[in-house]
Design an enzyme around this catalytic site. Structure first.
Site, PDB file in Angstrom:
ATOM      1  N   ASP A 481      62.364  18.322-127.309  1.00 45.16           N
ATOM      2  CA  ASP A 481      62.930  18.145-125.964  1.00 45.16           C
ATOM      3  C   ASP A 481      63.915  16.983-125.913  1.00 45.16           C
ATOM      4  O   ASP A 481      64.099  16.365-124.876  1.00 45.16           O
ATOM      5  CB  ASP A 481      61.764  17.902-124.984  1.00 45.16           C
ATOM      6  CG  ASP A 481      62.197  18.008-123.535  1.00 45.16           C
ATOM      7  OD1 ASP A 481      63.057  18.854-123.230  1.00 45.16           O
ATOM      8  OD2 ASP A 481      61.688  17.241-122.697  1.00 45.16           O
ATOM      9  N   ASP A 500      61.353   7.730-124.637  1.00 40.40           N
ATOM     10  CA  ASP A 500      60.804   8.964-124.091  1.00 40.40           C
ATOM     11  C   ASP A 500      60.326   9.927-125.174  1.00 40.40           C
ATOM     12  O   ASP A 500      61.013  10.883-125.523  1.00 40.40           O
ATOM     13  CB  ASP A 500      61.832   9.668-123.186  1.00 40.40           C
ATOM     14  CG  ASP A 500      61.194  10.868-122.492  1.00 40.40           C
ATOM     15  OD1 ASP A 500      59.950  10.958-122.486  1.00 40.40           O
ATOM     16  OD2 ASP A 500      61.946  11.712-121.977  1.00 40.40           O
TER      17      ASP A 500
HETATM   18  N1  ATP Z   1      61.087   1.228-121.663  1.00 38.29           N
HETATM   19  C1  ATP Z   1      62.193   1.413-120.969  1.00 38.29           C
HETATM   20  N2  ATP Z   1      63.062   0.421-120.809  1.00 38.29           N
HETATM   21  C2  ATP Z   1      64.196   0.613-120.098  1.00 38.29           C
HETATM   22  N3  ATP Z   1      64.535   1.767-119.535  1.00 38.29           N
HETATM   23  C3  ATP Z   1      63.709   2.797-119.666  1.00 38.29           C
HETATM   24  C4  ATP Z   1      62.492   2.679-120.394  1.00 38.29           C
HETATM   25  N4  ATP Z   1      61.866   3.857-120.358  1.00 38.29           N
HETATM   26  C5  ATP Z   1      62.656   4.679-119.661  1.00 38.29           C
HETATM   27  N5  ATP Z   1      63.756   4.052-119.234  1.00 38.29           N
HETATM   28  C6  ATP Z   1      64.821   4.646-118.444  1.00 38.29           C
HETATM   29  O1  ATP Z   1      64.265   5.611-117.587  1.00 38.29           O
HETATM   30  C7  ATP Z   1      64.760   6.893-117.918  1.00 38.29           C
HETATM   31  C8  ATP Z   1      63.674   7.919-117.730  1.00 38.29           C
HETATM   32  O2  ATP Z   1      62.609   7.661-118.609  1.00 38.29           O
HETATM   33  P1  ATP Z   1      62.009   8.839-119.479  1.00 38.29           P
HETATM   34  O3  ATP Z   1      63.102   9.418-120.308  1.00 38.29           O
HETATM   35  O4  ATP Z   1      60.805   8.341-120.154  1.00 38.29           O
HETATM   36  O5  ATP Z   1      61.622   9.856-118.332  1.00 38.29           O
HETATM   37  P2  ATP Z   1      61.539  11.426-118.335  1.00 38.29           P
HETATM   38  O6  ATP Z   1      61.121  11.813-116.962  1.00 38.29           O
HETATM   39  O7  ATP Z   1      60.718  11.901-119.449  1.00 38.29           O
HETATM   40  O8  ATP Z   1      63.058  11.823-118.564  1.00 38.29           O
HETATM   41  P3  ATP Z   1      63.591  13.257-118.979  1.00 38.29           P
HETATM   42  O9  ATP Z   1      63.220  14.186-117.912  1.00 38.29           O
HETATM   43  O10 ATP Z   1      65.076  13.028-119.070  1.00 38.29           O
HETATM   44  O11 ATP Z   1      62.969  13.614-120.279  1.00 38.29           O
HETATM   45  C9  ATP Z   1      65.260   6.773-119.335  1.00 38.29           C
HETATM   46  O12 ATP Z   1      66.257   7.701-119.617  1.00 38.29           O
HETATM   47  C10 ATP Z   1      65.769   5.351-119.372  1.00 38.29           C
HETATM   48  O13 ATP Z   1      67.074   5.270-118.854  1.00 38.29           O
HETATM   49 MN    MN Z   2      61.002  13.238-121.001  1.00 37.08          MN
END
Ligand code: ATP
Ligand code: MN
Length: 542
Positions: A481, A500
């Site tokens: 993914d 992620d």
């Molecule tokens: N540890 C972190 N430090 C800084 N920014 C973060 C961190 N974790 C996530 N982010 C920000 O938050 C966003 C969303 O987090 P994440 O990708 O984990 O969520 P998601 O809901 O799984 O996203 P997606 O649906 O795109 O897979 C990331 O793309 C990043 O920009």
């Molecule tokens: Mn995700």
């Protein structure tokens, strides 16, 4: 784990031109291994598109019109998208063999991967014999290595460009979209396996006496050789290093330490005892505020820990033994996948993933009293359990995440300091998330050499090699993914941050080979990564 052997699939006799990869791709951290050279065919290169205005993406959602995660395909309503859309790679050209969809193939638990009868795979079009030949190719063989040695940082600035292509070169329809593998020459018998964990027996590559012969692709690759005694010490050191002591260390500003760790090419340092106490602090520090986090599409909470540190909480949605059926990218996030991935990042010594711990929280006493109103509004009770549904792209009142009573387990990811700015880039090997449409990389065997390698940001610097590392990482964790990835903006040498990793470890009986497509097609791997995999494999650590 047959990963290393699978890696040879990308090289093939008949492509013995093992010239080093373009010197425009320096690896500032290590040498790289390149078995199959890029095909610089001008007539194909002419078709490449490089339109930066089409390719940078900074928004929180998926800009891809073809991106339909499983919930939509199950009949959910997609919010309207009024932002810039990208082409994900076009439809299926007539007559071109397509990659199979990334389906979960439910192998029996003890069935070895890459079983010849395994049908819907990256290797689907290859004769069974060649699959096993390549899969059994002895890793002690030598190939010619390309040495794109460390070079100074490139002078050009970072670009957010990815190469989204619409023009397609015309191709013979019979061409397979798969790595080339020998079908003619049987490789030598594999040598006897070294005992797991090392020991006194001679290593297969002991003393550098590699068996004669060449790898598919005709190159040579110096593999690590270690005397048994040195190797034993190595294992002990590695286990020591990977082992971590989660302990309290009072009067320490852990958050500041983590902030100081952040670099262009690493999130945390190697061999730092502060990691254990930081993880202790993440697990135990009081939550001062809890809020929704609309970034991304999956359900999560944003916590503000005492001492002004943010952290993302991803709730447990499945029991440990739950197997995700269906497509390899299906299902909710797996909080324990996020945790395990962080530890794999340590084991591989990438140090490119944010720091993650598991944490159990009391929703009633730890969260609700400090929750913002908008988060509180999403709390409900179901069957005596406290639940919430948050606010995000896929968050729905009908899809609650529930605790056991008041207690909810989840992963807690340390929010990275704002030393650098994150920049989101569309992954060139993004999937269409549709059964009726293939991405270009699934149907075009030259996709990497035509559309990826020659174009920014993959035509120079470390990005392409980082993408290979990420493919290896994602293959091991089973993450199909990775539709986007993130880097530090304006940092030409930035790592790809392994952010992620929660869509992982969904099905232990399935190896999703299509995740390795970047490595198979670009035929490139950082030598340090390859060596690491060999070391870990030989020592039974992987
Ligand atoms: N540890 C972190 N430090 C800084 N920014 C973060 C961190 N974790 C996530 N982010 C920000 O938050 C966003 C969303 O987090 P994440 O990708 O984990 O969520 P998601 O809901 O799984 O996203 P997606 O649906 O795109 O897979 C990331 O793309 C990043 O920009
Ligand atoms: Mn995700």
């Amino acid at each position: 784990m047959k990963l290393i052997k699978k890696l040879w699939v990308c090289g093939a006799p008949g492509n013995s031109d093992s010239a080093p990869i373009s010197p425009r791709i320096p690896d500032t951290s290590s040498k790289s291994v390149h078995v199959l050279p890029p095909q610089n065919r001008p007539e194909i290169l002419a078709h490449r598109r490089n339109d930066p205005s089409q390719s940078s993406y900074h928004g929180p959602f998926h800009p891809d019109p073809n991106y339909r995660p499983e919930r939509y395909r199950r009949g959910g309503n997609a919010p309207s998208r009024d932002y810039q859309l990208f082409n994900a790679g076009g439809g299926l050209p007539q007559g071109v063999n397509r990659y199979p969809p990334a389906v979960a193939y439910n192998r029996k638990p003890n069935e070895p991967p890459l079983a010849p009868e395994q049908p819907q795979k990256l290797l689907q079009n290859l004769p069974n014999s060649s699959i096993s030949q390549v899969a059994n190719f002895p890793i002690s063989q030598t190939t010619k290595s390309s040495s794109t040695s460390a070079s100074s940082a490139t002078s050009s600035s970072t670009t957010t460009s990815t190469t989204t292509t619409t023009a397609e070169p015309s191709k013979p329809s019979s061409k397979r979209a798969l790595p080339r593998v020998s079908t003619t020459k049987a490789p030598p018998e594999p040598p006897k396996k070294a005992p797991p964990g090392g020991g006194s027996k001679r290593d297969q590559s002991k003393g550098g006496k590699a068996l004669p012969g060449k790898l598919p692709g005709g190159g040579s690759l110096p593999l690590p050789t270690m005397k048994p005694s040195i190797r034993k010490k190595f294992i002990e050191d590695e286990i020591d290093r990977i082992g971590i002591k989660i302990e309290e260390k009072a009067n320490t500003n852990h958050w500041e330490i983590a902030r100081d760790w952040l670099r262009v090419r690493s999130v945390y340092p190697q061999n730092h005892q502060g990691l254990g106490s930081l993880m202790f602090a993440m697990t135990n520090t009081k939550i001062m505020k809890a809020d929704i986090l609309t970034k991304g599409t999956q359900l999560k909470m944003m916590f503000y820990l005492q001492g002004n540190q943010r952290a993302i909480f991803k709730p447990k949605r499945y029991e440990r033994e739950h197997v995700i059926k269906g497509n390899a990218y299906d299902g909710y996030d797996r909080h324990n996948g996020e945790i395990a991935s962080f530890h794999l990042d340590r084991i591989l010594n990438f140090r490119r993933a944010p720091i993650v711990v598991g944490r159990k929280i009391n929703l009633e006493t730890e969260i609700l009293p400090v929750a913002t109103q908008r988060l509180k509004d999403t709390f409900k009770k179901k069957n005596g359990n406290t639940c919430f549904y948050g606010q995000c792209y896929y968050c729905k009142e009908t899809e609650l995440a529930c605790g056991h009573g008041e207690i909810m387990e989840g992963s807690l990811t340390l929010w990275m300091a704002d030393t650098f700015t994150l920049e989101k880039v569309r992954h060139p090997y993004q999937r269409t998330y549709r059964d009726d449409k293939s991405a270009k990389w699934e149907t075009d065997p030259d996709y990497c050499s035509v559309y990826v390698k020659p174009n920014p940001p993959y035509d120079k610097g470390v990005r392409l090699l980082d993408m290979m590392d990420m493919a290896i990482f994602d293959f091991i964790i089973g993450n199909a993914d990775r539709h986007h990835y993130e880097v530090w903006a304006e940092q030409p040498e930035s790592m790809i941050i392994l952010l992620d990793n929660a869509k992982s470890f969904g099905n232990p009986h399935h190896d999703e080979l299509s995740i390795l497509a970047p490595v198979a097609q670009c035929c490139l791997l950082r030598k340090s990564t390859f060596d690491r995999l060999v070391e870990l494999k030989e020592r039974g650590l992987l």
